[in-house]
Design a protein around this motif. Structure first.
Motif, short mmCIF file in Angstrom:
data_model
loop_
_atom_site.label_atom_id
_atom_site.label_comp_id
_atom_site.label_asym_id
_atom_site.label_seq_id
_atom_site.Cartn_x
_atom_site.Cartn_y
_atom_site.Cartn_z
N GLY A 70 0.81 -1.21 0.00
CA GLY A 70 0.00 0.00 0.00
C GLY A 70 0.85 1.26 0.00
O GLY A 70 2.08 1.21 -0.07
N THR A 71 0.18 2.40 0.08
CA THR A 71 0.88 3.68 0.01
C THR A 71 0.40 4.62 1.10
O THR A 71 -0.78 4.62 1.49
CB THR A 71 0.65 4.37 -1.35
N VAL A 72 1.34 5.43 1.59
CA VAL A 72 1.05 6.53 2.52
C VAL A 72 1.54 7.81 1.87
O VAL A 72 2.66 7.87 1.36
CB VAL A 72 1.75 6.32 3.88
N ARG A 73 0.70 8.83 1.89
CA ARG A 73 1.06 10.13 1.33
C ARG A 73 0.73 11.23 2.33
O ARG A 73 -0.32 11.19 2.96
CB ARG A 73 0.31 10.40 0.02
N ALA A 74 1.64 12.18 2.46
CA ALA A 74 1.41 13.39 3.24
C ALA A 74 1.51 14.57 2.27
O ALA A 74 2.55 14.75 1.64
CB ALA A 74 2.43 13.53 4.35
N ALA A 75 0.42 15.31 2.14
CA ALA A 75 0.35 16.38 1.15
C ALA A 75 0.71 15.88 -0.23
O ALA A 75 1.39 16.56 -1.01
CB ALA A 75 1.25 17.55 1.56
N GLY A 76 0.30 14.65 -0.54
CA GLY A 76 0.51 14.08 -1.87
C GLY A 76 1.86 13.45 -2.11
O GLY A 76 2.11 12.91 -3.19
N GLN A 77 2.75 13.51 -1.11
CA GLN A 77 4.10 12.99 -1.28
C GLN A 77 4.40 11.90 -0.25
O GLN A 77 3.82 11.90 0.84
CB GLN A 77 5.13 14.12 -1.11
N PRO A 78 5.32 10.96 -0.56
CA PRO A 78 5.74 10.00 0.47
C PRO A 78 6.33 10.75 1.66
O PRO A 78 7.15 11.66 1.47
CB PRO A 78 6.81 9.17 -0.25
N PRO A 79 5.92 10.44 2.88
CA PRO A 79 6.45 11.16 4.04
C PRO A 79 7.94 10.91 4.23
O PRO A 79 8.44 9.82 3.95
CB PRO A 79 5.64 10.59 5.21
N ARG A 80 8.65 11.94 4.70
CA ARG A 80 10.08 11.84 4.97
C ARG A 80 10.33 12.13 6.44
O ARG A 80 9.80 13.11 6.98
CB ARG A 80 10.86 12.83 4.11
N PRO A 81 11.12 11.32 7.12
CA PRO A 81 11.38 11.54 8.55
C PRO A 81 11.93 12.94 8.81
O PRO A 81 12.85 13.39 8.12
CB PRO A 81 12.42 10.46 8.89
N GLY A 82 11.35 13.60 9.80
CA GLY A 82 11.84 14.91 10.19
C GLY A 82 11.44 16.04 9.27
O GLY A 82 11.84 17.19 9.49
N ARG A 83 10.67 15.75 8.24
CA ARG A 83 10.26 16.79 7.29
C ARG A 83 8.73 16.83 7.22
O ARG A 83 8.08 15.82 7.03
CB ARG A 83 10.81 16.50 5.89
N GLY A 84 8.19 18.00 7.38
CA GLY A 84 6.76 18.20 7.17
C GLY A 84 5.87 17.87 8.34
O GLY A 84 4.65 18.00 8.24
N ALA A 85 6.44 17.44 9.47
CA ALA A 85 5.61 17.08 10.63
C ALA A 85 6.33 17.44 11.92
O ALA A 85 7.52 17.17 12.07
CB ALA A 85 5.27 15.60 10.61
N GLY A 86 5.59 18.05 12.84
CA GLY A 86 6.07 18.21 14.21
C GLY A 86 5.71 16.97 14.99
O GLY A 86 4.61 16.41 14.84
N LEU A 87 6.64 16.50 15.82
CA LEU A 87 6.46 15.23 16.52
C LEU A 87 6.55 15.42 18.03
O LEU A 87 7.43 16.11 18.52
CB LEU A 87 7.54 14.23 16.07
N VAL A 88 5.62 14.77 18.74
CA VAL A 88 5.64 14.75 20.20
C VAL A 88 5.47 13.31 20.65
O VAL A 88 4.53 12.64 20.22
CB VAL A 88 4.53 15.63 20.81
N PHE A 89 6.37 12.84 21.50
CA PHE A 89 6.39 11.45 21.93
C PHE A 89 5.93 11.31 23.39
O PHE A 89 5.60 12.30 24.04
CB PHE A 89 7.80 10.86 21.77
N GLN A 90 5.92 10.07 23.88
CA GLN A 90 5.52 9.84 25.27
C GLN A 90 6.45 10.54 26.23
O GLN A 90 6.02 11.06 27.26
CB GLN A 90 5.50 8.34 25.56
N GLN A 91 7.74 10.56 25.92
CA GLN A 91 8.73 11.28 26.71
C GLN A 91 9.10 12.56 25.97
O GLN A 91 9.18 12.56 24.74
CB GLN A 91 9.96 10.42 26.95
N PRO A 92 9.38 13.65 26.70
CA PRO A 92 9.62 14.95 26.03
C PRO A 92 10.82 14.96 25.09
O PRO A 92 10.83 15.69 24.10
CB PRO A 92 9.83 15.91 27.21
N ARG A 93 11.86 14.19 25.40
CA ARG A 93 13.06 14.11 24.56
C ARG A 93 13.67 15.49 24.32
O ARG A 93 14.01 15.86 23.19
CB ARG A 93 12.75 13.42 23.23
N LEU A 94 13.78 16.24 25.39
CA LEU A 94 14.41 17.56 25.33
C LEU A 94 15.91 17.43 25.57
O LEU A 94 16.38 16.44 26.12
CB LEU A 94 13.80 18.48 26.40
N PHE A 95 16.65 18.46 25.18
CA PHE A 95 18.09 18.49 25.45
C PHE A 95 18.29 19.04 26.86
O PHE A 95 18.02 20.22 27.11
CB PHE A 95 18.80 19.37 24.42
N PRO A 96 18.76 18.20 27.79
CA PRO A 96 18.80 18.61 29.20
C PRO A 96 19.80 19.73 29.48
O PRO A 96 19.68 20.42 30.50
CB PRO A 96 19.19 17.32 29.94
#
Length: 261
Positions: A70-96
Motif C-alpha cells: 500500500g501507500t502513505v502520502r502526506a500532502a501528496g508525497q511520500p512522508p520523509r522523517p523529520g520533514r513536514g511534521a512536528g512530533l511529540v512522543f511519550q517522553q519529552p526528549r528535550l536536550f537537558p
C-alpha cells in the motif's frame, strides 16, 4: 474508507496499507489493511487496545517506517522523517543541557528563522502552551508536565503542516494530563493544523478529536470511524464534558474499543 469530513483537501492518504515486522515464521502483521483519508485541519485520534498498531500507523505517517504493502502520502508525497511534521512522543526528549526556551529556539534555528524573530517567537510559543516565566530555566528544573509542554511548543515552532503525537500525556498524573489536554485543544483550534494523536484513553479521544478512529486488535484495522461534532472553541472544558452528547460519544467509542480488543 474515507473521512467523514468530505470536501477538504487531503493532508494524509493511507491506501490499502499493511505493515509486517519480521520475516518467515517470525513475521507479525501489525497493521492492515487500512484505508484512511485525513482532510486538512482535522484532528484525528487513533484509539485502541495495546498492540493494535496505533503507534505503527503514526510512524508510517511520519515516514519512520515504510508500508509493506500500500501507500502513505502526506500532502501528496511520500512522508520523509523529520520533514513536514512536528512530533511529540511519550517522553519529552528535550536536550537537558539547554533551557526550556533554548529547546524551542533550537527548532527555530534548524528552520533558519532569523535570530531577531526567534527572540520574539520563543516566549510566545511557550505562552501558547501555558508556560510563562520558564524560558531561562533548565529542563531538569521544571516538572514533567512542563517538559511535555515545552516539547509541544517545540513541535509547533516550525510551520509544518502536520502535528503527530504518540501518547504524549500517558506518563503524567491525571490533573496535569487534563490541563495539557485543554491547552492542546485550545492551540489546535487556534492553529487549525492537521493533527494525528494516539491514545488508549476514550475520554481523551472524545475531548481532543474532531474525528476518532478505533483500531481492532492486531493486525490493526478500522473498527469505527466516527466524526466528533462538538465545538472546538468557545465552550469551557467542564461544560463540554457535561454535555449529554459528549457522554454518548464516549459510550459509543468505549463500546467499540472493547468489542475490537
Amino acid at each position: 474508507m474515507s473521512s467523514p469530513n468530505d470536501g477538504g483537501e487531503a493532508a494524509i492518504t493511507i491506501e490499502d496499507v499493511t505493515h509486517v515486522y519480521g520475516a518467515g515464521t517470525d513475521a507479525v502483521t501489525a497493521v492492515g489493511p487500512v484505508d484512511l483519508t485525513v482532510p486538512e485541519g482535522e484532528f484525528l485520534v487513533l484509539v485502541g487496545a495495546s498492540g493494535c498498531g496505533k503507534s505503527t500507523l503514526l510512524r508510517l505517517i511520519a515516514g519512520f517506517e515504510e508500508p509493506t504493502t500500500g501507500t502513505v502520502r502526506a500532502a501528496g508525497q511520500p512522508p520523509r522523517p523529520g520533514r513536514g511534521a512536528g512530533l511529540v512522543f511519550q517522553q519529552p526528549r528535550l536536550f537537558p543541557w539547554r533551557t526550556a526556551g533554548g529547546n524551542v529556539d533550537l527548532a527555530l534555528r534548524y528552520a533558519k528563522v532569523p535570530k531577531e524573530e526567534r527572540v520574539a517567537r520563543v516566549p510566545q510559543l511557550l505562552a501558547d502552551v501555558g508556560l510563562r516565566d520558564v524560558e531561562r530555566r533548565r529542563v531538569w528544573q521544571i516538572s514533567g508536565g512542563q517538559q511535555q509542554r515545552v516539547a509541544i511548543a517545540r513541535a509547533l515552532a516550525v510551520d509544518n503542516p502536520l502535528l503527530l503525537l504518540d501518547e504524549p500525556f500517558a506518563a503524567l498524573d491525571a490533573l496535569t494530563r487534563e490541563r495539557l489536554q485543554e491547552d492542546l485543544r485550545r492551540v489546535s483550534a487556534a492553529t487549525g493544523r492537521t493533527s494525528v494523536f494516539v491514545t488508549h484513553s476514550v475520554d481523551e479521544a472524545v475531548f481532543l478529536g474532531s474525528r476518532v478512529v478505533v483500531l481492532t486488535a492486531r493486525p490493526g484495522r478500522v473498527a469505527l470511524d466516527l466524526p466528533i461534532p462538538l465545538p472546538r472553541s468557545g465552550v469551557e472544558p467542564e461544560e463540554l464534558r457535561a454535555r449529554p452528547e459528549y457522554a454518548a460519544l464516549r459510550a459509543e467509542i468505549g463500546h467499540a474499543v472493547r468489542a475490537a480488543a
